[in-house]
Design an enzyme around this catalytic site. Sequence first.
Site, mmCIF file in Angstrom:
data_model
loop_
_atom_site.group_PDB
_atom_site.id
_atom_site.type_symbol
_atom_site.label_atom_id
_atom_site.label_comp_id
_atom_site.label_asym_id
_atom_site.label_seq_id
_atom_site.Cartn_x
_atom_site.Cartn_y
_atom_site.Cartn_z
ATOM 1 N N TRP A 146 0.864 -1.190 0.000
ATOM 2 C CA TRP A 146 0.000 0.000 0.000
ATOM 3 C C TRP A 146 0.902 1.242 0.000
ATOM 4 O O TRP A 146 1.704 1.425 0.920
ATOM 5 C CB TRP A 146 -0.880 0.038 1.240
ATOM 6 C CG TRP A 146 -2.060 -0.898 1.298
ATOM 7 C CD1 TRP A 146 -2.923 -0.978 2.342
ATOM 8 C CD2 TRP A 146 -2.541 -1.823 0.327
ATOM 9 N NE1 TRP A 146 -3.909 -1.903 2.067
ATOM 10 C CE2 TRP A 146 -3.700 -2.441 0.833
ATOM 11 C CE3 TRP A 146 -2.122 -2.218 -0.944
ATOM 12 C CZ2 TRP A 146 -4.433 -3.404 0.149
ATOM 13 C CZ3 TRP A 146 -2.843 -3.189 -1.647
ATOM 14 C CH2 TRP A 146 -3.975 -3.757 -1.104
ATOM 15 N N ASN A 202 -6.416 -0.023 -5.158
ATOM 16 C CA ASN A 202 -6.686 -1.377 -4.721
ATOM 17 C C ASN A 202 -8.165 -1.674 -4.897
ATOM 18 O O ASN A 202 -9.009 -1.036 -4.265
ATOM 19 C CB ASN A 202 -6.312 -1.568 -3.256
ATOM 20 C CG ASN A 202 -6.717 -2.951 -2.761
ATOM 21 O OD1 ASN A 202 -6.405 -3.948 -3.405
ATOM 22 N ND2 ASN A 202 -7.424 -3.008 -1.654
ATOM 23 N N GLU A 203 -8.459 -2.599 -5.801
ATOM 24 C CA GLU A 203 -9.816 -3.088 -6.027
ATOM 25 C C GLU A 203 -10.826 -1.981 -6.335
ATOM 26 O O GLU A 203 -11.883 -1.890 -5.697
ATOM 27 C CB GLU A 203 -10.275 -3.958 -4.844
ATOM 28 C CG GLU A 203 -9.343 -5.153 -4.632
ATOM 29 C CD GLU A 203 -9.811 -6.159 -3.589
ATOM 30 O OE1 GLU A 203 -10.635 -5.786 -2.737
ATOM 31 O OE2 GLU A 203 -9.358 -7.311 -3.646
ATOM 32 N N TYR A 227 -11.059 -14.686 -4.684
ATOM 33 C CA TYR A 227 -11.559 -14.934 -3.329
ATOM 34 C C TYR A 227 -12.944 -15.589 -3.382
ATOM 35 O O TYR A 227 -13.956 -14.930 -3.104
ATOM 36 C CB TYR A 227 -11.688 -13.619 -2.555
ATOM 37 C CG TYR A 227 -10.384 -12.962 -2.216
ATOM 38 C CD1 TYR A 227 -9.520 -13.526 -1.283
ATOM 39 C CD2 TYR A 227 -10.012 -11.764 -2.829
ATOM 40 C CE1 TYR A 227 -8.317 -12.917 -0.965
ATOM 41 C CE2 TYR A 227 -8.809 -11.145 -2.512
ATOM 42 C CZ TYR A 227 -7.972 -11.729 -1.580
ATOM 43 O OH TYR A 227 -6.785 -11.125 -1.263
ATOM 44 N N GLU A 271 -3.821 -11.181 -6.139
ATOM 45 C CA GLU A 271 -4.268 -11.529 -4.778
ATOM 46 C C GLU A 271 -5.071 -12.807 -4.921
ATOM 47 O O GLU A 271 -5.912 -12.906 -5.816
ATOM 48 C CB GLU A 271 -5.211 -10.466 -4.188
ATOM 49 C CG GLU A 271 -4.602 -9.149 -3.815
ATOM 50 C CD GLU A 271 -5.566 -8.294 -2.958
ATOM 51 O OE1 GLU A 271 -6.487 -8.851 -2.324
ATOM 52 O OE2 GLU A 271 -5.387 -7.067 -2.941
ATOM 53 N N TRP A 285 -2.101 -13.674 -1.184
ATOM 54 C CA TRP A 285 -2.534 -12.774 -0.113
ATOM 55 C C TRP A 285 -2.613 -13.586 1.151
ATOM 56 O O TRP A 285 -3.360 -14.545 1.201
ATOM 57 C CB TRP A 285 -3.896 -12.149 -0.416
ATOM 58 C CG TRP A 285 -4.302 -11.180 0.651
ATOM 59 C CD1 TRP A 285 -4.926 -11.475 1.840
ATOM 60 C CD2 TRP A 285 -4.090 -9.759 0.652
ATOM 61 N NE1 TRP A 285 -5.111 -10.328 2.572
ATOM 62 C CE2 TRP A 285 -4.615 -9.265 1.872
ATOM 63 C CE3 TRP A 285 -3.516 -8.859 -0.252
ATOM 64 C CZ2 TRP A 285 -4.575 -7.907 2.207
ATOM 65 C CZ3 TRP A 285 -3.487 -7.525 0.085
ATOM 66 C CH2 TRP A 285 -4.016 -7.057 1.307
#
Length: 386
Positions: A99, A211-212, A287, A320, A350
């Site tokens: 990050w 991020n996302e 995920y 991820e 991740w």
Amino acid sequence: MKVFDILLSIACLVAQVAASHLNLHRFGKLQNAQAHSIRRNTTSGDVPGTQGLNFTIDGQADYFAGTNSYWIGYLTNNSDVDLALDHLHASGLRILRIWGFSDVNSKPTDGKVYFQLLQNGNATINTGSDGLQRLDHVVGAAERRGIKLIINFVNNWSDFGGINAYTTAFGGTSTSWYTSPTIQDVYRKYIKAVVSRYSQSPAIFAWELANEPRCNGCNTSVIYNWAASTSAYIKSLDSKHMVAIGDEGFGLDIGSDGSYPFTYAEGLDFAKNLAIDTIDFGTFHLYPSTWGVSNSFGNGWITAHAKACAAAQKPCLMEEYGVDTDKCTIESQWQQTVLGTKGIGADLFWQYGDKLSTGNTPNDDFTIYRGTDDYKCLVTDHVANK
Ligand SMILES: *[C@@H]1O[C@H](CO)[C@@H](O)[C@H](O)[C@H]1NC(C)=O
Ligand SMILES: *[C@@H]1O[C@H](CO)[C@@H](O)[C@H](O)[C@H]1NC(C)=O
Ligand SMILES: *[C@@H]1O[C@H](CO)[C@@H](O)[C@H](O)[C@H]1NC(C)=O
Ligand SMILES: *[C@@H]1O[C@H](CO)[C@@H](O)[C@H](O)[C@H]1NC(C)=O
Ligand SMILES: *[C@@H]1O[C@H](CO)[C@@H](O)[C@H](O)[C@H]1NC(C)=O
Ligand SMILES: *[C@@H]1O[C@H](CO)[C@@H](O)[C@H](O)[C@H]1NC(C)=O
């Protein structure tokens, strides 16, 4: 990643998906035509790049294994940073995604590290010892070990500020964030501060927009236009380094089983965004447990993105992935699929876990700690097999 928000948004989505899927579906197809231009190889000297569907580091095309650490830039003890990177290096992990943001709406009083203060319509970048100097140490430590960093500029989620920290200070919503001139100006000033600070560093693998990023219920042109203009802006500051979006890979026709992640409901069109000239590679996450699909969904998700990347002549990064139980069994299958599928150039699990002076690094149930059986299975063995 952000588990709870994903679950919430799935619930809100189901109705919209049914209504909007057909139109957006067609729109995605039209735009794919742009992907057919010949892709130049970006490899030059020591700067990480691409060569066909592979990534290159130090001028060498290879398959690379890596990981994520959202916390490493927020550590206050240099020796802890060095220790974690020594361990990563010894494990053969070459790429580390971190990050590059920490946005707050009021100055922390407890010495907490923050990079940007967004308050009452003002933005102040913190270059102090509790600010970007923490990131300086991570970048320097990565340089000394040959580890390459992906540095990300803003979070869709509220962890460490994110889009919400901008809208709190400047107004607007999580979807208007992408088109607000005031906010985009603040965001670009922050990008410029970070990119100009590290653009000469041999540790940079790539810059990443967010991020996302998601824009729930939006026309996919919103994120497309934002990604196109922001990536072009970054290239104007630093033409040498690669730029990626950092999205989850949502919105894809190719290989779609009709499930939520393949739909365009979050305002993302993977193939259309990948065709942007100033985007160097595709990113996707995996995920199943938080996306409301079964673990067996994973292999099809991987091969679908690999096909889209092969069609665009740009490598995919599975940047991820994780499950909270049975990690070795489930994730090693995905790793085998990734290694056996043309189009995927690297994967980053991740997330990395270690024991530092303050104890174990954060555990979000997806963490894979060094020294465990899962680490041997998914890191040591994976690095050896790649
Ligand atoms: C999305 O926006 C574009 C223009 O930017 C328009 O042509 C298209 O019809 C829109 N799609 C939908 C589904 O509204
Ligand atoms: C890029 O590199 C690949 C692999 O070395 C090669 O096959 C391809 O011809 C190159 N493309 C260009 C445009 O140079
Ligand atoms: C990519 O790298 C693999 C080895 O890691 C190699 O077999 C393959 O030919 C490379 N492909 C290109 C297009 O360079
Ligand atoms: C910050 O914003 C306030 C208004 O909300 C203004 O009065 C103040 O001058 C600004 N401070 C700076 C440093 O720009
Ligand atoms: C992240 O994206 C989702 C989907 O658009 C949205 O619902 C959520 O509010 C966003 N998060 C924040 C903190 O804005
Ligand atoms: C800093 O980290 C190192 C390495 O983990 C540790 O040995 C040392 O005790 C830590 N220093 C402080 C002040 O906590």
